[in-house]
Design a protein around this motif. Sequence first.
Motif, PDB file in Angstrom:
ATOM      1  N   LYS A   5       0.875  -1.173   0.000  1.00 29.15           N
ATOM      2  CA  LYS A   5       0.000   0.000   0.000  1.00 29.15           C
ATOM      3  C   LYS A   5       0.908   1.218   0.000  1.00 29.15           C
ATOM      4  CE  LYS A   5      -3.705   2.437   2.374  1.00 29.15           C
ATOM      5  NZ  LYS A   5      -4.542   2.530   3.603  1.00 29.15           N
ATOM      6  N   ASN A  61       1.344   4.995   0.124  1.00 21.99           N
ATOM      7  CA  ASN A  61       0.590   6.166   0.563  1.00 21.99           C
ATOM      8  C   ASN A  61       1.032   7.409  -0.207  1.00 21.99           C
ATOM      9  OD1 ASN A  61      -1.043   4.868   2.501  1.00 21.99           O
ATOM     10  ND2 ASN A  61       0.658   4.852   3.945  1.00 21.99           N
ATOM     11  N   ASN A  94      -2.969   2.574  -5.599  1.00 20.48           N
ATOM     12  CA  ASN A  94      -1.963   2.537  -4.532  1.00 20.48           C
ATOM     13  C   ASN A  94      -1.875   1.184  -3.839  1.00 20.48           C
ATOM     14  OD1 ASN A  94      -4.554   3.112  -3.403  1.00 20.48           O
ATOM     15  ND2 ASN A  94      -3.560   3.756  -1.497  1.00 20.48           N
TER      16      ASN A  94
END
Length: 201
Positions: A179, A181, A191
């Motif tokens: 993931k 960010n 993402n």
Amino acid sequence: MAKGTECAGPYSQSPAKASAPARGTRLPHLSGSAAELRQVLAAHALRGCEHIVEIGGAGLPITAFLTHRPGSVTVIDPKIPAFAEETLNGAPCRVRHLAAKLQQVDLDPAAGRLGLVLLGLSLKPYGGVPALGDGLLALARRADVLVIDYALELERALGQIDPLLEARDEPPAIDVELKLNDPALAEAGYNRRRFLVFDRA
């Protein structure tokens, strides 16, 4: 190299040591530094490969991230500026960035330990040739190291990953969900990603 252009990433070559390829078109959602993590991880996985073929990579080719001394690096993407060089990282290396569709290129790398890179998996058909043709699947089977990254929300990638996984006769050495960010990646919905490395070491 054209004035004002340089390779991106922490492993860029110094222009004083070697000419560096222009990056080409970098998609807006891949312009943040978080997106480069994929190239850093891929370069680490490829460090034992003599020959490297990347499909895609127009805006951020693997070439500038490699830290070892391969014998050849070929990047194929219709949006990448054509580039040719005979050295990489201070050693002889046949570097070619080919501004072409995958289906227009003969995928027949030299003998030796081969790394195949598919970062941002999202292949498209060309004319009557499918996105995942026999040549690419054969190369995926032949590669000693296969690196794949794709967005978990990208429908095209989800339809292509299974045939690539089926091309391998061993489980992945690395299979992680990332993931990132990064606001641009999150806004595009890309993402959340899966990063895979197959290695017949």
